[in-house]
Design an enzyme around this catalytic site. Structure first.
Site, PDB file in Angstrom:
ATOM      1  N   HIS A 123     145.343 -16.829  73.790  1.00  0.00           N
ATOM      2  CA  HIS A 123     145.826 -15.443  73.781  1.00  0.00           C
ATOM      3  C   HIS A 123     145.420 -14.818  75.117  1.00  0.00           C
ATOM      4  O   HIS A 123     144.400 -15.205  75.699  1.00  0.00           O
ATOM      5  CB  HIS A 123     145.121 -14.734  72.614  1.00  0.00           C
ATOM      6  CG  HIS A 123     145.593 -13.346  72.322  1.00  0.00           C
ATOM      7  ND1 HIS A 123     145.232 -12.260  73.089  1.00  0.00           N
ATOM      8  CD2 HIS A 123     146.352 -12.847  71.316  1.00  0.00           C
ATOM      9  CE1 HIS A 123     145.745 -11.155  72.574  1.00  0.00           C
ATOM     10  NE2 HIS A 123     146.439 -11.487  71.496  1.00  0.00           N
ATOM     11  N   ASP A 200     137.210 -18.133  70.411  1.00  0.00           N
ATOM     12  CA  ASP A 200     138.018 -16.989  69.986  1.00  0.00           C
ATOM     13  C   ASP A 200     138.413 -17.268  68.539  1.00  0.00           C
ATOM     14  O   ASP A 200     139.297 -18.081  68.273  1.00  0.00           O
ATOM     15  CB  ASP A 200     139.249 -16.883  70.892  1.00  0.00           C
ATOM     16  CG  ASP A 200     140.224 -15.816  70.413  1.00  0.00           C
ATOM     17  OD1 ASP A 200     140.054 -15.294  69.292  1.00  0.00           O
ATOM     18  OD2 ASP A 200     141.175 -15.524  71.161  1.00  0.00           O
ATOM     19  N   GLN A 203     141.649 -15.583  64.535  1.00  0.00           N
ATOM     20  CA  GLN A 203     142.518 -16.006  63.423  1.00  0.00           C
ATOM     21  C   GLN A 203     141.763 -16.723  62.306  1.00  0.00           C
ATOM     22  O   GLN A 203     142.342 -16.962  61.243  1.00  0.00           O
ATOM     23  CB  GLN A 203     143.634 -16.929  63.958  1.00  0.00           C
ATOM     24  CG  GLN A 203     144.619 -16.241  64.894  1.00  0.00           C
ATOM     25  CD  GLN A 203     145.431 -15.152  64.197  1.00  0.00           C
ATOM     26  OE1 GLN A 203     145.718 -15.229  62.999  1.00  0.00           O
ATOM     27  NE2 GLN A 203     145.794 -14.117  64.940  1.00  0.00           N
ATOM     28  N   LYS A 226     141.977  -7.682  61.432  1.00  0.00           N
ATOM     29  CA  LYS A 226     142.722  -8.848  60.948  1.00  0.00           C
ATOM     30  C   LYS A 226     142.146  -9.376  59.644  1.00  0.00           C
ATOM     31  O   LYS A 226     142.529 -10.435  59.158  1.00  0.00           O
ATOM     32  CB  LYS A 226     142.710  -9.965  61.999  1.00  0.00           C
ATOM     33  CG  LYS A 226     143.481  -9.629  63.275  1.00  0.00           C
ATOM     34  CD  LYS A 226     143.445 -10.806  64.227  1.00  0.00           C
ATOM     35  CE  LYS A 226     143.840 -10.439  65.643  1.00  0.00           C
ATOM     36  NZ  LYS A 226     145.258 -10.151  65.809  1.00  0.00           N
ATOM     37  N   CYS A 370     151.578 -12.422  73.012  1.00  0.00           N
ATOM     38  CA  CYS A 370     150.418 -12.269  73.915  1.00  0.00           C
ATOM     39  C   CYS A 370     149.929 -13.618  74.410  1.00  0.00           C
ATOM     40  O   CYS A 370     148.717 -13.832  74.547  1.00  0.00           O
ATOM     41  CB  CYS A 370     149.274 -11.511  73.246  1.00  0.00           C
ATOM     42  SG  CYS A 370     149.663  -9.828  72.903  1.00  0.00           S
TER      43      CYS A 370
END
Ligand code: PLP
Length: 410
Positions: A123, A200, A203, A226, A370
């Site tokens: 991302h 990261d 998700q 999220k 993104c």
């Protein structure tokens, strides 16, 4: 095994009762942000109605309550991801968390000739800060490619991560195409050459996919919005052994121990990286969000639901018996453990597909997600992504498949 029914009761989420263009809302843009249960909304309102004050500064009742709620939230979120409370900094989200690592650690530790290893899946939030660090320090960026199945090429990773590698920053799961990364294997490679590693996990934290007791990484970033939480709150895990290598990212109130006109000394972690008034109401809301998730499901149950919905969608598309729709997400992985499916409708811009679906009340994401360099790498300018969460269900997938069928016939 049958697909579990949606796990989170839709009635818990006021917005899911909405109609869009005269149709019930089918919200299938959860990789972007999730909806909020009533409990979270109420907790934020209750904080402002009952306990609102600044943290650490007041000796009055409200100040103590606000401080205690904020620190309780930290302890709860730390337990949710398996770290110690002092290893968790509250930030505004994944983007701020990664920028914080760039400024509080990388700019002071990397130098000319060093290498930062990323993947082509990243991302922009896990790419642009490293471009900046590379430009400022003279370090070089290296990118792990994908194999034919669009999984991370581990052989290439093994070759790229070498003695010049000082930092590895990698996604746990791609927000654009859904590919999961085996962080354990990457961490072994990074450790073998003494590199620091950042994950990261925007998700995967929402899916209870992170347990830092079993993940050998130095930094991990995620966003609260999220995972049913409010916007404006997220987290950055920094392993205790790295704390002595940190320099403050922002300076001001809240992070100082003592201040003279010319010099100041700072608080230890996590206050060291939390200058200014923190996102107190948001932290309180995030703690309630994490409790909501934990009370209603488990990682494996949520995965079974989401992957089952991916399977249903992919099988639905296959019944069209033409190749108008091309699935981009690695399908074997999606039906086993995915939560999203990315696809393109050949010859039609993704925005036109998403706009048509919106008129049916179906919210999906379209664009480059993104991840512009990934789109270029895949040779696609834009694509559509449907993504699920605990309140998603088969009816919504069936509506989506029927709407796409009608779109192709129109
Ligand atoms: N990284 C990944 C994998 C994401 O999915 C996102 C959000 O879509 C981000 C980073 C940025 O998160 P935020 O906008 O919450 O800072």
């Amino acid at each position: 095994m049958p697909l579990p029914m949606n796990i989170f009761d839709k009635k818990d989420f006021p917005i899911l009762a909405r109609q869009v263009h005269g149709n019930p809302l089918a919200y299938l843009d959860n990789a972007s942000t999730t909806q909020k249960p009533r409990e979270v909304i109420d907790a934020v309102v209750r904080f402002y109605e009952w306990s609102n004050a600044n943290t650490y500064r007041g000796v009055h009742t409200l100040g103590e309550e606000a401080t205690s709620l904020y620190e309780q939230a930290r302890a709860q979120i730390a337990a949710y991801i398996g770290c110690k409370p002092n290893e968790l900094v509250f930030t505004s989200g994944t983007t701020e968390s990664i920028n914080m690592v760039a400024h509080a650690w990388a700019l002071n530790h990397l130098k000319e000739g060093d290498e930062i290893v990323l993947s082509v899946l990243e991302h922009h939030a896990n790419l642009l800060p490293w471009q900046h660090v590379a430009q400022k320090t003279g370090a070089h960026l290296r990118f792990i490619p994908l194999n034919e199945q669009l999984e991370l090429d581990m052989h290439a990773a093994q070759e790229l991560i070498g003695t010049r590698t000082k930092f590895v920053a990698i996604t746990h799961a791609s927000n654009a195409i859904g590919t999961h990364v085996d962080i354990g294997r990457i961490a072994v490679m990074a450790r073998a050459v003494g590199a620091r590693i950042l994950v990261d996990a925007a998700q995967t934290v929402p899916r209870m996919g992170v347990d830092l007791r079993t993940m050998d990484v130095d930094f991990l970033a995620f966003s609260g919005h999220k995972m049913c939480g409010p916007t404006g709150i997220g987290g950055l895990f920094i392993r205790e052994s790295v704390h002595r290598e940190l320099e403050p990212f922002m300076l001001g109130g809240g992070m100082v121990f003592s201040v003279q006109q010319e010099v100041a000394s700072f608080m230890p972690m996590p206050q060291l990286l939390e200058a200014g008034t923190p996102p107190i109401a948001q932290a309180v809301g995030l703690a309630v969000a994490a409790r909501y998730i934990e009370q209603h499901t488990t990682a494996s149950e949520l995965q079974r639901l989401e992957a089952g919905l991916c399977r249903r969608f992919i099988e639905g598309i296959e019944t069209f018996n033409n190749d108008a729709i091309r699935i981009i997400t690695p399908t074997a992985e999606a039906i086993e453990r995915g939560h999203m499916v990315a696809f393109e409708v050949r010859g039609i811009h993704a925005h036109d597909v998403a706009a048509y679906l919106d008129r049916q009340g179906i919210a999906v994401r379209a664009g480059n997600h993104c991840a512009q360099p990934l789109a270029v790498y895949l040779g696609i300018s834009s694509f559509v992504r449907v993504s699920f969460y605990g309140y998603s269900d088969e009816t919504e997938v069936d509506r989506l498949v029927a709407a796409l069928h009608a779109f192709l016939k129109a």
